[in-house]
Design a protein around this motif. Structure first.
Motif, mmCIF file in Angstrom:
data_model
loop_
_atom_site.group_PDB
_atom_site.id
_atom_site.type_symbol
_atom_site.label_atom_id
_atom_site.label_comp_id
_atom_site.label_asym_id
_atom_site.label_seq_id
_atom_site.Cartn_x
_atom_site.Cartn_y
_atom_site.Cartn_z
ATOM 1 N N LEU A 40 21.665 4.413 12.216
ATOM 2 C CA LEU A 40 23.053 4.798 12.454
ATOM 3 C C LEU A 40 23.228 6.315 12.382
ATOM 4 C CD1 LEU A 40 25.985 4.083 12.996
ATOM 5 C CD2 LEU A 40 26.276 3.666 10.535
ATOM 6 N N GLY A 41 22.635 6.947 11.393
ATOM 7 C CA GLY A 41 22.708 8.397 11.281
ATOM 8 C C GLY A 41 22.117 9.087 12.495
ATOM 9 N N LEU A 42 20.969 8.610 12.966
ATOM 10 C CA LEU A 42 20.350 9.171 14.166
ATOM 11 C C LEU A 42 21.250 8.986 15.386
ATOM 12 C CD1 LEU A 42 16.596 8.148 13.813
ATOM 13 C CD2 LEU A 42 17.455 10.477 14.111
ATOM 14 N N SER A 43 21.892 7.830 15.466
ATOM 15 C CA SER A 43 22.784 7.547 16.596
ATOM 16 C C SER A 43 23.943 8.531 16.638
ATOM 17 C CB SER A 43 23.328 6.112 16.494
ATOM 18 O OG SER A 43 22.290 5.165 16.524
ATOM 19 N N ILE A 44 24.541 8.783 15.475
ATOM 20 C CA ILE A 44 25.683 9.690 15.413
ATOM 21 C C ILE A 44 25.241 11.131 15.690
ATOM 22 C CG2 ILE A 44 27.525 10.596 13.949
ATOM 23 C CD1 ILE A 44 27.494 7.892 12.467
ATOM 24 N N ALA A 45 24.115 11.535 15.117
ATOM 25 C CA ALA A 45 23.603 12.888 15.355
ATOM 26 C C ALA A 45 23.255 13.089 16.827
ATOM 27 C CB ALA A 45 22.384 13.140 14.476
ATOM 28 N N TYR A 46 22.704 12.065 17.448
ATOM 29 C CA TYR A 46 22.366 12.118 18.876
ATOM 30 C C TYR A 46 23.639 12.231 19.712
ATOM 31 C CZ TYR A 46 20.095 10.637 23.276
ATOM 32 O OH TYR A 46 19.620 10.559 24.549
ATOM 33 N N GLU A 101 35.280 5.366 6.446
ATOM 34 C CA GLU A 101 35.100 5.569 5.007
ATOM 35 C C GLU A 101 33.672 5.219 4.587
ATOM 36 O OE1 GLU A 101 38.075 3.086 3.317
ATOM 37 O OE2 GLU A 101 39.675 4.600 3.472
ATOM 38 N N GLN A 102 33.157 4.111 5.124
ATOM 39 C CA GLN A 102 31.811 3.672 4.753
ATOM 40 C C GLN A 102 30.763 4.687 5.202
ATOM 41 O OE1 GLN A 102 30.465 0.158 3.354
ATOM 42 N NE2 GLN A 102 29.383 2.025 2.836
ATOM 43 N N ILE A 103 30.885 5.197 6.427
ATOM 44 C CA ILE A 103 29.915 6.165 6.937
ATOM 45 C C ILE A 103 29.981 7.466 6.152
ATOM 46 C CG2 ILE A 103 29.301 7.605 8.919
ATOM 47 C CD1 ILE A 103 30.123 5.316 10.736
ATOM 48 N N LYS A 104 31.199 7.902 5.825
ATOM 49 C CA LYS A 104 31.333 9.169 5.101
ATOM 50 C C LYS A 104 30.753 9.076 3.687
ATOM 51 C CE LYS A 104 35.251 10.901 7.766
ATOM 52 N NZ LYS A 104 36.701 11.229 7.788
ATOM 53 N N SER A 106 28.088 7.149 2.984
ATOM 54 C CA SER A 106 26.671 7.217 3.328
ATOM 55 C C SER A 106 26.434 6.373 4.574
ATOM 56 C CB SER A 106 25.785 6.697 2.197
ATOM 57 O OG SER A 106 24.433 6.609 2.644
ATOM 58 N N PRO A 107 25.711 6.918 5.580
ATOM 59 C CA PRO A 107 25.407 6.128 6.774
ATOM 60 C C PRO A 107 24.227 5.173 6.576
ATOM 61 C CG PRO A 107 24.492 8.310 7.010
ATOM 62 C CD PRO A 107 25.242 8.307 5.700
ATOM 63 N N TYR A 108 23.658 5.155 5.371
ATOM 64 C CA TYR A 108 22.490 4.315 5.099
ATOM 65 C C TYR A 108 22.894 3.005 4.425
ATOM 66 C CZ TYR A 108 19.790 8.498 6.179
ATOM 67 O OH TYR A 108 19.246 9.600 6.803
#
Length: 217
Positions: A40-46, A101-104, A106-108
């Motif tokens: 998920l973190g990679l997806s958002i950064a991409y 809220e959940q992503i902020k 932690s995206p893990y």
């Protein structure tokens, strides 16, 4: 979210950045990795790098209007789809506040922890056919800012059969400048026809050296 905020996976980051710089962005990409590996973190950064207005060599600028909107998970051309408990909401939009809220925090996070977060009864969440109509509608609209439209479908293996068939139509005839990123833990639960139309990105366990560096800093 910047690439530098995602733990490890340097080779994948470089490959994704290179695809944008060479204007060779595959319209459908399937990120496969277990919970906690960072899909998920990679997806958002991409997505942020694709939409960034002042791309740097190795990352997004982090300060343009587009990056600031994505950092707040409020960019009009970045959409999210995720499993929902149908008794609470049949589609993602009504619980986007919870999602942000959940992503902020932690995206893990895992599907189980997401379920606990949205439902005290811990009922089984799915991505239903109602959600597929929302995905179609969002991707059929013109980009607000003239660039790509990005849709991240988290836990795509939780799509039911009806939803999967509807998504397949988008993969076969994608609207112009559309990027679909499907995050999955178990691709065996995805239709073969969906897998065959996506560029596969395997996300392995975060290596110890990268994890140690992250914790130290």
């Amino acid at each position: 979210m910047l690439f530098e905020e995602v733990i490890g996976h340097q080779n994948i980051k470089e490959r994704l950045i290179h695809s944008v710089q060479k204007n060779k962005i595959s319209h459908a990409q399937l990120f496969v990795g277990d919970a906690g590996y960072g899909a998920l973190g990679l997806s958002i950064a991409y997505a942020q790098y694709v939409l960034c207005l002042d791309k740097k060599k190795n990352d997004s600028c982090g300060i343009c209007s587009s990056c600031l909107k994505i950092n707040d998970l409020q960019h009009p051309d970045l959409h999210f789809s995720f499993p929902t408990v149908q008794k609470i909401s049949k589609t993602s939009d009504p619980i986007l506040v919870n999602w942000r809220e959940q992503i902020k925090k932690s995206p893990y996070f895992s599907l189980f922890s997401w379920t606990q977060y949205i439902d005290v009864k811990e009922r089984n969440p799915i991505i239903s056919v109602d959600e597929s109509y929302e995905i179609h509608k969002k991707l059929s609209l013109k980009s607000y800012e003239g660039g790509h439209k990005v849709m991240v479908i988290w836990m795509a293996d939780q799509m039911n059969a009806q939803c999967s068939n509807k998504i397949l139509k988008i993969l076969e005839e994608p609207p112009e400048k559309t990027l679909l990123i499907l995050d999955s833990q178990d691709i065996d639960h995805l239709l073969d026809t969906i897998k065959s139309r996506c560029q596969l990105v395997h996300i392995n366990r975060i290596d110890n050296e990268a994890m140690q560096y992250h914790l130290k800093n």
